[in-house]
Design a protein around this motif. Structure first.
Motif, PDB file in Angstrom:
ATOM      1  N   LYS A  64      50.151  37.860  36.644  1.00  0.00           N
ATOM      2  CA  LYS A  64      50.005  37.474  35.430  1.00  0.00           C
ATOM      3  C   LYS A  64      50.813  36.360  34.712  1.00  0.00           C
ATOM      4  O   LYS A  64      51.438  36.095  34.527  1.00  0.00           O
ATOM      5  CB  LYS A  64      50.326  39.159  34.647  1.00  0.00           C
ATOM      6  CG  LYS A  64      49.677  39.183  32.924  1.00  0.00           C
ATOM      7  CD  LYS A  64      50.026  40.343  32.736  1.00  0.00           C
ATOM      8  CE  LYS A  64      49.376  41.339  33.753  1.00  0.00           C
ATOM      9  NZ  LYS A  64      49.578  42.783  33.421  1.00  0.00           N
ATOM     10  N   GLY A  65      50.189  35.633  33.328  1.00  0.00           N
ATOM     11  CA  GLY A  65      50.862  34.606  32.579  1.00  0.00           C
ATOM     12  C   GLY A  65      50.318  33.099  33.198  1.00  0.00           C
ATOM     13  O   GLY A  65      51.087  32.100  33.012  1.00  0.00           O
ATOM     14  N   ARG A  66      50.211  33.440  34.313  1.00  0.00           N
ATOM     15  CA  ARG A  66      49.543  32.230  35.570  1.00  0.00           C
ATOM     16  C   ARG A  66      48.203  31.427  35.876  1.00  0.00           C
ATOM     17  O   ARG A  66      47.810  30.099  35.722  1.00  0.00           O
ATOM     18  CB  ARG A  66      50.779  32.159  36.999  1.00  0.00           C
ATOM     19  CG  ARG A  66      52.156  31.827  36.339  1.00  0.00           C
ATOM     20  CD  ARG A  66      53.082  32.241  38.281  1.00  0.00           C
ATOM     21  NE  ARG A  66      52.448  33.571  39.034  1.00  0.00           N
ATOM     22  CZ  ARG A  66      51.417  32.715  40.258  1.00  0.00           C
ATOM     23  NH1 ARG A  66      51.558  31.427  40.564  1.00  0.00           N
ATOM     24  NH2 ARG A  66      51.210  33.713  41.037  1.00  0.00           N
ATOM     25  N   PHE A  67      47.868  32.407  35.797  1.00  0.00           N
ATOM     26  CA  PHE A  67      46.752  32.527  36.074  1.00  0.00           C
ATOM     27  C   PHE A  67      45.308  32.951  34.854  1.00  0.00           C
ATOM     28  O   PHE A  67      45.654  33.724  34.018  1.00  0.00           O
ATOM     29  CB  PHE A  67      45.667  33.460  37.355  1.00  0.00           C
ATOM     30  CG  PHE A  67      45.667  32.570  38.540  1.00  0.00           C
ATOM     31  CD1 PHE A  67      47.499  31.870  38.513  1.00  0.00           C
ATOM     32  CD2 PHE A  67      45.797  33.378  39.192  1.00  0.00           C
ATOM     33  CE1 PHE A  67      47.606  31.879  40.103  1.00  0.00           C
ATOM     34  CE2 PHE A  67      46.016  33.231  40.760  1.00  0.00           C
ATOM     35  CZ  PHE A  67      47.027  32.607  40.951  1.00  0.00           C
ATOM     36  N   ALA A  68      44.200  31.902  34.735  1.00  0.00           N
ATOM     37  CA  ALA A  68      43.033  31.882  33.231  1.00  0.00           C
ATOM     38  C   ALA A  68      42.311  32.350  33.741  1.00  0.00           C
ATOM     39  O   ALA A  68      41.598  31.537  34.513  1.00  0.00           O
ATOM     40  CB  ALA A  68      43.303  31.566  32.374  1.00  0.00           C
ATOM     41  N   ILE A  69      40.911  33.646  33.656  1.00  0.00           N
ATOM     42  CA  ILE A  69      39.811  33.894  34.123  1.00  0.00           C
ATOM     43  C   ILE A  69      38.622  32.921  33.165  1.00  0.00           C
ATOM     44  O   ILE A  69      39.406  33.757  31.847  1.00  0.00           O
ATOM     45  CB  ILE A  69      40.017  35.126  35.170  1.00  0.00           C
ATOM     46  CG1 ILE A  69      37.986  35.193  35.693  1.00  0.00           C
ATOM     47  CG2 ILE A  69      39.704  36.395  33.765  1.00  0.00           C
ATOM     48  CD1 ILE A  69      37.749  36.288  36.218  1.00  0.00           C
TER      49      ILE A  69
END
Length: 115
Positions: A64-69
């Motif tokens: 959370k806060g590092r990856f974006a789907i």
């Protein structure tokens, strides 16, 4: 017949970024919740991010806060933007429906993060 093909993995230094892609064929994509899963050496496969057909997202605490789907329903393609990568993100990354369907597993794409 459903086919999922992951790509975009590679070797990156800690703190770096990668973008993974998942190309879907067949009827899986448009109406289903989709997700990115990963399996690290010696560990069980885990779900790290999900996205609904409408674009609502959810993430495991570890990313959370590092990856974006994200997803493109016209292109039948899903993406995973990974930033601030850590050595513990090293794994084979897969895409699948949520809940998963065993028959849909692709070959995955290897992500290796060096310290």
């Amino acid at each position: 017949q459903v086919q999922l093909v992951e790509s975009g993995g590679g070797l990156v230094q800690a703190g770096g970024s990668l973008t993974l892609s998942c190309a879907a064929s067949g009827s899986i994509f448009s109406r289903n919740v989709m997700g990115w899963y990963r399996q690290a050496p010696g560990k069980q496969r885990e779900l790290v991010a999900t996205i609904t057909s409408g674009g609502n997202t959810n993430y495991a605490d570890s990313v959370k806060g590092r990856f974006a789907i994200s997803r493109d329903n016209v292109k039948n393609t899903m993406y995973l933007q990974m930033n601030s990568l850590k050595p513990e993100d090293t794994a084979v990354y897969y895409c699948n429906r949520v809940p998963l369907v065993i028959a849909y597993w692709g070959r995955g794409t290897q992500v290796t993060v060096s310290s």
